[in-house]
Design a protein around this motif. Sequence first.
Motif, mmCIF file in Angstrom:
data_model
loop_
_atom_site.group_PDB
_atom_site.id
_atom_site.type_symbol
_atom_site.label_atom_id
_atom_site.label_comp_id
_atom_site.label_asym_id
_atom_site.label_seq_id
_atom_site.Cartn_x
_atom_site.Cartn_y
_atom_site.Cartn_z
ATOM 1 N N LEU A 39 -10.204 -1.589 0.407
ATOM 2 C CA LEU A 39 -8.778 -1.552 0.107
ATOM 3 C C LEU A 39 -7.920 -1.852 1.318
ATOM 4 O O LEU A 39 -6.865 -2.501 1.203
ATOM 5 C CB LEU A 39 -8.412 -0.194 -0.493
ATOM 6 C CG LEU A 39 -9.025 0.079 -1.874
ATOM 7 C CD1 LEU A 39 -8.790 1.529 -2.276
ATOM 8 C CD2 LEU A 39 -8.430 -0.862 -2.918
ATOM 9 N N PHE A 42 -8.622 4.241 -7.989
ATOM 10 C CA PHE A 42 -8.824 3.840 -6.597
ATOM 11 C C PHE A 42 -10.155 4.343 -6.060
ATOM 12 O O PHE A 42 -10.834 3.652 -5.291
ATOM 13 C CB PHE A 42 -7.643 4.302 -5.741
ATOM 14 C CG PHE A 42 -6.573 3.255 -5.649
ATOM 15 C CD1 PHE A 42 -6.345 2.588 -4.462
ATOM 16 C CD2 PHE A 42 -5.842 2.895 -6.765
ATOM 17 C CE1 PHE A 42 -5.380 1.596 -4.377
ATOM 18 C CE2 PHE A 42 -4.884 1.914 -6.699
ATOM 19 C CZ PHE A 42 -4.645 1.257 -5.495
ATOM 20 N N SER A 71 0.828 -1.210 0.000
ATOM 21 C CA SER A 71 0.000 0.000 0.000
ATOM 22 C C SER A 71 0.857 1.253 0.000
ATOM 23 O O SER A 71 1.976 1.256 0.515
ATOM 24 C CB SER A 71 -0.921 0.024 1.224
ATOM 25 O OG SER A 71 -0.184 0.294 2.403
ATOM 26 N N ILE A 76 -7.284 -7.981 -6.118
ATOM 27 C CA ILE A 76 -8.424 -7.095 -6.388
ATOM 28 C C ILE A 76 -9.276 -7.622 -7.525
ATOM 29 O O ILE A 76 -10.519 -7.550 -7.467
ATOM 30 C CB ILE A 76 -7.931 -5.655 -6.639
ATOM 31 C CG1 ILE A 76 -7.394 -5.067 -5.320
ATOM 32 C CG2 ILE A 76 -9.047 -4.780 -7.221
ATOM 33 C CD1 ILE A 76 -6.927 -3.640 -5.402
ATOM 34 N N ASN A 80 -1.773 1.679 -8.418
ATOM 35 C CA ASN A 80 -1.130 1.667 -7.101
ATOM 36 C C ASN A 80 0.342 2.056 -7.220
ATOM 37 O O ASN A 80 0.854 2.859 -6.424
ATOM 38 C CB ASN A 80 -1.268 0.264 -6.507
ATOM 39 C CG ASN A 80 -1.085 0.225 -5.006
ATOM 40 O OD1 ASN A 80 -1.479 1.151 -4.296
ATOM 41 N ND2 ASN A 80 -0.501 -0.855 -4.518
#
Length: 370
Positions: free
Chosen positions: A335, A325, A169, A212, A235
């Motif tokens: 997330l 996102f 992340s 995802i 990301n």
Amino acid sequence: MSTNPLAALSDAGVSIWLDDLSRERLDSGNLSGLIAEQHVVGVTTNPTIFATALSKGSAYDAQVRELAARGADTDAAVREITTTDVRNACDLFRDIYTATDGVDGRVSIEVDPRLATNTEATVAEALDLAKAVDRPNLLVKIPATVEGLPAITRVLAEGISVNVTLIFSVERYRHVMEAFITGLEQARANGHDLHGLHSVASFFVSRVDSEIDKRLDALGTPAAAALRGEAAIANAVLAYAAYEETFRGERWEALAAAGARAQRPLWASTGVKDPQYSDTRYVDQLVVADTVNTMPEKTLHAVADHGKIEGDAVTGRAARAQEVFDGLVEVGIDLDDVFVALETEGVDKFEKSWAELLDTVTGQLNQAKG
């Protein structure tokens, strides 16, 4: 830009590192060939790579017999086998390390993954590995777990270069960069030469799409389907924007003036897992200067054959990435849960591989002892 995709990637400022190391690669000249012909300027390893290497072929037999004759236990044998490979790889890359002033020519070795939630043990293991390998172009890999963050700082403060692994992340990545900068400040206070310290932050890519996409498929809506395959690249783009934001301003400039170099983003997990996607997408779409792309040999050859390297594909695209996102949140993707699941899975996979490595070496030692 060069018509050779790997040369073009290198010309664009991306360091090409191979995500694999084995005794067979070293002894056969395969790795030397990749350096000479495929623009490879570094190597990364992990427990899975070593477990695979030890379970195949006979390249380690002589060393295992010697270790068995000495009465080495499994842990000591694993340490000696893996650090021997890494030390020899460091020697192979030494000319590149020198030619690039220490930026490339780097070889990584990972701390025991069973220590991922133990700060003190991680620090001790990192110091031991650095001493055992004893090469200036070594990077010790430390996972970006909550407990790993202070270990990163403390190991850098001791003057040891670090590859931070298992970053998923952007939020955790910001913590990693903070740990790096704090580590450099402490290293400077401890009298270490900052110019000799190096670090990369290994931001995992393909696993984000895998997790995802699975959740988007479960939702089964047109809006969810439209976001399939968008998350991982977005990301990484947001991570690079965080990198650009972090390495500026007075605090960083003071370190840079003392010889420090920024912690480069490293795109890891760049082998494509979904056959619906181009097998070079996590290379083609992540071209940007001052980064590393560490890839398995299969991906390396795919890029050499049909990669589409068309210049900077990352800078200035953060707004579009944020839209992706935002869209994921709108369709119902949690997330925070995604990133917790990915980190947990990553640590678990490496622990499993480490257990397999220990089992393999135990069996080989027992066989050598007769």
